[in-house]
Scaffold this motif. Structure first.
Motif, PDB file in Angstrom:
ATOM      1  N   GLU A   1      23.626  37.468  13.704  1.00  0.00           N
ATOM      2  CA  GLU A   1      24.035  38.351  12.372  1.00  0.00           C
ATOM      3  C   GLU A   1      24.076  39.654  12.733  1.00  0.00           C
ATOM      4  N   LYS A   2      23.239  39.858  13.716  1.00  0.00           N
ATOM      5  CA  LYS A   2      23.216  41.507  14.128  1.00  0.00           C
ATOM      6  C   LYS A   2      23.807  41.902  15.119  1.00  0.00           C
ATOM      7  N   LEU A   3      24.454  40.938  15.852  1.00  0.00           N
ATOM      8  CA  LEU A   3      25.449  41.564  16.882  1.00  0.00           C
ATOM      9  C   LEU A   3      26.459  42.617  16.476  1.00  0.00           C
ATOM     10  N   VAL A   4      26.847  43.466  17.221  1.00  0.00           N
ATOM     11  CA  VAL A   4      27.778  44.680  17.138  1.00  0.00           C
ATOM     12  C   VAL A   4      28.647  44.897  18.367  1.00  0.00           C
ATOM     13  N   TYR A   5      29.859  45.375  18.292  1.00  0.00           N
ATOM     14  CA  TYR A   5      30.474  45.790  19.339  1.00  0.00           C
ATOM     15  C   TYR A   5      31.152  47.169  19.136  1.00  0.00           C
ATOM     16  N   ASP A   6      31.045  48.205  19.823  1.00  0.00           N
ATOM     17  CA  ASP A   6      32.039  49.182  19.867  1.00  0.00           C
ATOM     18  C   ASP A   6      32.044  50.020  20.969  1.00  0.00           C
ATOM     19  N   GLU A   7      32.606  51.052  21.141  1.00  0.00           N
ATOM     20  CA  GLU A   7      32.846  51.971  22.489  1.00  0.00           C
ATOM     21  C   GLU A   7      31.412  52.516  23.096  1.00  0.00           C
ATOM     22  N   GLN A   8      30.408  52.755  22.276  1.00  0.00           N
ATOM     23  CA  GLN A   8      28.995  52.869  22.757  1.00  0.00           C
ATOM     24  C   GLN A   8      28.313  51.929  23.470  1.00  0.00           C
ATOM     25  N   CYS A   9      28.755  50.746  23.522  1.00  0.00           N
ATOM     26  CA  CYS A   9      28.138  49.784  24.152  1.00  0.00           C
ATOM     27  C   CYS A   9      28.569  49.629  25.548  1.00  0.00           C
ATOM     28  N   LYS A  10      27.750  50.374  26.297  1.00  0.00           N
ATOM     29  CA  LYS A  10      28.240  50.519  27.716  1.00  0.00           C
ATOM     30  C   LYS A  10      27.649  49.723  28.831  1.00  0.00           C
ATOM     31  N   ALA A  11      26.083  48.979  28.446  1.00  0.00           N
ATOM     32  CA  ALA A  11      25.582  48.178  29.400  1.00  0.00           C
ATOM     33  C   ALA A  11      26.552  46.833  29.997  1.00  0.00           C
ATOM     34  N   ASN A  12      26.413  46.658  31.345  1.00  0.00           N
ATOM     35  CA  ASN A  12      27.287  45.424  31.572  1.00  0.00           C
ATOM     36  C   ASN A  12      26.498  44.067  31.569  1.00  0.00           C
ATOM     37  N   LEU A  13      26.793  43.306  30.552  1.00  0.00           N
ATOM     38  CA  LEU A  13      25.962  42.399  30.273  1.00  0.00           C
ATOM     39  C   LEU A  13      25.769  41.448  31.490  1.00  0.00           C
ATOM     40  N   ALA A  14      26.869  41.121  32.132  1.00  0.00           N
ATOM     41  CA  ALA A  14      26.839  40.354  33.191  1.00  0.00           C
ATOM     42  C   ALA A  14      25.659  40.357  34.057  1.00  0.00           C
ATOM     43  N   ALA A  15      25.095  41.736  34.073  1.00  0.00           N
ATOM     44  CA  ALA A  15      24.111  42.028  35.038  1.00  0.00           C
ATOM     45  C   ALA A  15      22.840  41.053  34.615  1.00  0.00           C
ATOM     46  N   TYR A  16      22.772  40.908  33.519  1.00  0.00           N
ATOM     47  CA  TYR A  16      21.714  39.640  33.070  1.00  0.00           C
ATOM     48  C   TYR A  16      21.870  38.209  33.538  1.00  0.00           C
ATOM     49  N   LEU A  17      23.274  38.027  33.884  1.00  0.00           N
ATOM     50  CA  LEU A  17      23.426  36.594  34.248  1.00  0.00           C
ATOM     51  C   LEU A  17      23.120  36.412  35.838  1.00  0.00           C
ATOM     52  N   SER A  18      22.822  37.663  36.563  1.00  0.00           N
ATOM     53  CA  SER A  18      22.318  37.335  37.888  1.00  0.00           C
ATOM     54  C   SER A  18      21.029  37.435  38.021  1.00  0.00           C
ATOM     55  N   LYS A  19      20.179  37.583  36.936  1.00  0.00           N
ATOM     56  CA  LYS A  19      18.854  37.416  36.818  1.00  0.00           C
ATOM     57  C   LYS A  19      18.225  36.072  36.585  1.00  0.00           C
TER      58      LYS A  19
END
Lengths: 255, 148
Positions: free
Chosen positions: A46-64
């Motif tokens: 319920e707390k998820l958001v998305y806008d242009e300030q979301c800069k981190a590339n979340l794919a980086a987590y999937l290589s961890k």
């Protein structure tokens, strides 16, 4: 219904149906900054958001490894993040079938799709005109002037490796800069050590960098890392017609 | 003539050459056994294949104060390991551009293919590279140079 609400609804239904164990997205932290969120519960979804300030590339987590274990996973992904996922899948770092993409872009959000369909929908990327203009200006200088420009930039590097931590392509369990027998790259945060680190970081992501800008956004010293990344990506496109992460079946640029 | 502050020794470039053992090193050997003279400015580092040459080697050579670096291997199609030089070629095509952007220009970094039969080509290449490095002068702006 705004697209953020649709995103929350889809994340929640994926979790309740048990189709994913984890939704990777963004939330707003106490200080107003957009930070990565790892939602495993409806309350978190319920707390998820998305806008242009979301800069981190979340794919980086999937290589961890500790996150990649928690598949199947859904991920809020811009086209660049989808490209990063394609690169990771091509390099056997990720099982593409265990990933559900929640695609976001300037156009908004469309419903969950699998990685294969998300990859098929990718378009050839447009390179930032400002960066290309700056590169043109740099390449018009004599080499000694360019050297001076970079010395000024790299002098601010404190070797915090935030660029590496935020990069989906940088997933080596032991990075070359941490190998010390022999020590190829000085770990001293100055001159030759910084130069060698920046060169090798850029070179090791050649043909793999998806130009998401997460490294530059993460750099506390504000070093223009995208100049290096975009230059190499642009040259790879010109020399070899190669764009990282567009074609899941493509051979790597540098084998 | 004895060197002094008024009579400094003329600049002699230091060149590091990374060569593969099967083609360019054998070519260098042929140049030697054929008694061909070439400038003594070059320090040759022999490796099994150009595919073994990591860009770190080149950075390390510049870090240690090389004025120019040469990489040379088998002609395309002639690799002893069938494809090592193709891997090397792609890597260099990109690395050379990165070095150019960073300030190590094309007068400091050389790439070439020399076969085991080309002793004469090896001698003339070393002559050319040395002349170019000499006219480029000491690499004062070397960004990779180790600092005290």
């Amino acid at each position: 219904m705004s697209f953020v609400e649709a995103l929350r609804r889809d994340a929640a239904s994926l979790l309740t149906q048990g189709r994913v164990r984890l939704v990777l997205g963004y939330r707003i932290a106490g200080n107003g900054r957009r930070v990565p969120a790892m939602a495993t519960s409806l309350a978190a979804a319920e707390k998820l958001v998305y806008d242009e300030q979301c800069k981190a590339n979340l794919a980086a987590y999937l290589s961890k490894p500790h996150i990649a274990r928690r598949t199947p996973v859904a991920i809020v992904a811009t086209p660049q993040v989808v490209r990063a996922l394609v690169v990771l899948a091509a390099e056997s770092q990720l099982n593409g079938e265990q990933v559900i993409v929640l695609p976001v872009s300037a156009a908004g959000y469309s419903g969950p799709i699998d990685l294969k369909s998300a990859a098929a929908a990718l378009a050839k990327p447009d390179r930032d005109a400002g960066i290309l203009a700056k590169l043109k200006e740099l390449m018009a200088m004599p080499p000694a002037e360019r050297s001076k420009f970079w010395a000024g930039q790299f002098a601010r590097c404190t070797r915090c490796y935030a660029c590496r931590a935020n990069c989906p392509a940088c997933y080596c369990r032991q990075c070359i800069v941490e190998k010390n027998q022999p020590q190829w790259i000085s770990t001293a945060a100055r001159g030759h050590g910084n130069f060698a680190w920046q060169m090798i970081r850029a070179f090791h992501t050649t043909g793999r960098c998806v130009e998401c800008g997460a490294c530059e956004a993460a750099c506390p010293a504000g070093i223009p890392l995208m100049l290096l990344n975009v230059y190499l990506a642009d040259e790879a496109a010109r020399e070899f017609g190669y764009e990282a992460g567009l074609d899941p079946a493509a051979e790597p640029l540098i084998g | 003539m004895i060197e002094s502050a008024d009579n400094p020794a003329p600049f002699e470039p230091r060149i590091t050459a990374f060569v593969c053992t099967w083609c360019t090193y054998a070519g260098a050997d042929l140049a030697g056994t054929s008694r061909l003279a070439y400038p003594p400015n070059v320090r040759i580092v022999k490796l099994p294949c150009t595919g073994r040459i990591n860009p770190l080697f080149i950075l390390k050579a510049f870090e240690g104060g090389a004025d120019a670096v040469l990489v040379s291997g088998c002609h395309p199609g002639d690799c002893h390991y069938t494809s090592g030089n193709y891997h090397a070629r792609r890597r260099w095509a990109m690395f050379r551009k990165l070095m150019d952007l960073a300030g190590i220009g094309e007068d400091r970094l050389f790439f070439s293919w020399i076969s085991a039969a080309e002793g004469g080509k090896f001698a003339s290449l070393i002559g050319q590279v040395t002349e170019q490095a000499r006219s480029a002068g000491p690499f004062a702006a070397n960004p990779a140079r180790r600092q005290p």
